[in-house]
Write a protein that holds these residues in place. Structure first.
Motif, PDB file in Angstrom:
ATOM      1  N   GLN A  40       0.383   8.526   9.119  1.00 34.98           N
ATOM      2  CA  GLN A  40      -0.841   9.470   9.258  1.00 34.98           C
ATOM      3  C   GLN A  40      -0.672  10.914   9.717  1.00 34.98           C
ATOM      4  O   GLN A  40       0.325  11.143  10.465  1.00 34.98           O
ATOM      5  CB  GLN A  40      -1.744   8.774  10.305  1.00 34.98           C
ATOM      6  N   GLU A  44       6.257   2.316  -1.301  1.00 31.75           N
ATOM      7  CA  GLU A  44       7.162   1.446  -1.118  1.00 31.75           C
ATOM      8  C   GLU A  44       8.524   1.958  -1.797  1.00 31.75           C
ATOM      9  O   GLU A  44       8.339   2.806  -2.884  1.00 31.75           O
ATOM     10  CB  GLU A  44       6.794  -0.101  -1.629  1.00 31.75           C
ATOM     11  N   PHE A  81      -2.268  11.773   4.644  1.00 30.16           N
ATOM     12  CA  PHE A  81      -1.604  10.391   4.779  1.00 30.16           C
ATOM     13  C   PHE A  81      -0.729  10.316   3.629  1.00 30.16           C
ATOM     14  O   PHE A  81      -0.902  10.932   2.564  1.00 30.16           O
ATOM     15  CB  PHE A  81      -2.501   9.337   4.910  1.00 30.16           C
ATOM     16  N   SER A 117       4.603   6.147  -4.343  1.00 34.71           N
ATOM     17  CA  SER A 117       3.959   6.462  -2.946  1.00 34.71           C
ATOM     18  C   SER A 117       2.656   7.264  -3.431  1.00 34.71           C
ATOM     19  O   SER A 117       2.411   7.574  -4.534  1.00 34.71           O
ATOM     20  CB  SER A 117       4.861   7.485  -2.323  1.00 34.71           C
ATOM     21  N   GLY A 141       9.011  -0.467   3.032  1.00 39.32           N
ATOM     22  CA  GLY A 141       7.349  -0.140   2.949  1.00 39.32           C
ATOM     23  C   GLY A 141       7.137   0.968   3.837  1.00 39.32           C
ATOM     24  O   GLY A 141       7.794   0.612   5.134  1.00 39.32           O
ATOM     25  N   PHE A 142       6.250   1.971   3.723  1.00 37.27           N
ATOM     26  CA  PHE A 142       6.218   2.873   4.790  1.00 37.27           C
ATOM     27  C   PHE A 142       4.724   3.455   4.715  1.00 37.27           C
ATOM     28  O   PHE A 142       4.092   3.217   3.360  1.00 37.27           O
ATOM     29  CB  PHE A 142       6.821   4.142   4.657  1.00 37.27           C
ATOM     30  N   ASP A 143       4.160   3.837   5.841  1.00 37.63           N
ATOM     31  CA  ASP A 143       2.785   4.304   5.836  1.00 37.63           C
ATOM     32  C   ASP A 143       2.828   5.472   7.090  1.00 37.63           C
ATOM     33  O   ASP A 143       3.667   5.238   8.166  1.00 37.63           O
ATOM     34  CB  ASP A 143       1.787   3.455   5.956  1.00 37.63           C
ATOM     35  N   LYS A 158       1.742   6.856   1.822  1.00 40.48           N
ATOM     36  CA  LYS A 158       2.162   5.423   1.885  1.00 40.48           C
ATOM     37  C   LYS A 158       2.855   4.900   0.634  1.00 40.48           C
ATOM     38  O   LYS A 158       2.618   5.742  -0.258  1.00 40.48           O
ATOM     39  CB  LYS A 158       0.819   4.466   2.473  1.00 40.48           C
ATOM     40  N   GLY A 166       4.367   7.143  11.549  1.00 39.32           N
ATOM     41  CA  GLY A 166       3.989   6.077  10.655  1.00 39.32           C
ATOM     42  C   GLY A 166       5.039   4.938  11.145  1.00 39.32           C
ATOM     43  O   GLY A 166       5.618   5.009  12.210  1.00 39.32           O
ATOM     44  N   VAL A 221       7.508  10.521   2.266  1.00 43.41           N
ATOM     45  CA  VAL A 221       6.451   9.758   2.218  1.00 43.41           C
ATOM     46  C   VAL A 221       5.927   9.894   3.989  1.00 43.41           C
ATOM     47  O   VAL A 221       4.794  10.099   4.312  1.00 43.41           O
ATOM     48  CB  VAL A 221       6.253   8.180   1.873  1.00 43.41           C
ATOM     49  N   VAL A 222       6.909   9.609   4.666  1.00 45.19           N
ATOM     50  CA  VAL A 222       6.524   9.628   6.313  1.00 45.19           C
ATOM     51  C   VAL A 222       6.241  10.990   6.632  1.00 45.19           C
ATOM     52  O   VAL A 222       5.318  11.325   7.614  1.00 45.19           O
ATOM     53  CB  VAL A 222       7.685   8.990   7.001  1.00 45.19           C
TER      54      VAL A 222
END
Length: 193
Positions: free
Chosen positions: A81, A91, A87, A111, A77-79, A89, A61, A182-183
């Protein structure tokens, strides 16, 4: 998933800021992190591998820093896959505040996750997030002590038998841990408000 918390660090606000902006240090501290590289100013490509319950996956990501106020705060900010695993995503907001014996890192994280990861259930995901966050903070504290031994020694000398802060026990995550969470699913992290 919403998380918040804080962590007392035995280094100055400036030292903590520098560490939180060092991709190599973060790569070494984030559990399962394989890549944490700058791709452009304030933007990083991240790859991490994790296992939550029966689901193991490699998440790739992007992390974007914004609203940067050195050495006090920024937003993340993060997203990410993870193929069929899902997934993540969201903040996070990270804030550093000076204290008598170092500084306090605080964080808030919002998230969302989807795919197979989301089907595992909130309790399992929350438990994994706590575990990843605690692992991150343990590694981050050790790395800070290695990088700034005199600051850590000074903090120990000021408070030789101080009990471990309550914020460290059962803490959900910090902002950079939020990245790990999150990642890697998602972080909080934390990172770190």
């Amino acid at each position: 998933m919403d998380m918040q918390g804080s962590r007392t660090l035995a280094v100055t606000q400036q030292q903590a800021w520098e560490a939180l902006n060092d991709p190599e240090m973060l790569k070494a501290c984030i559990p399962g992190c394989e890549k944490f590289e700058a791709t452009e100013p304030n933007t990083y490509a991240v790859t991490t591998a994790i296992k939550i319950g029966p689901v193991a996956a490699r998440f790739s990501g992007r992390v974007l820093l914004s609203d940067i106020v050195p050495p006090q705060s920024y937003k993340i900010g993060f997203d990410a896959q993870g193929g069929v695993a899902g997934f993540g995503k969201g903040e996070a907001a990270v804030r550093l505040a000076p204290q008598d014996t170092g500084c306090e890192l605080s964080y808030t994280v919002h998230s969302t996750v989807g795919g197979k990861i989301a089907q595992l259930g909130q309790r399992l995901i929350d438990g994994a997030a706590k575990s990843l966050a605690e692992d991150f903070f343990r590694r981050f504290d050790e790395a800070l002590q290695n990088r700034y031994p005199s600051a850590a020694a000074a903090a120990t000398a000021v408070v030789p038998t101080a009990p471990e802060p309550a914020a460290r026990k059962g803490m959900p995550s910090w902002a950079w841990a939020a990245i790990a969470v999150v990642v890697a699913v998602v972080i909080y992290l934390t990172t770190k408000g």
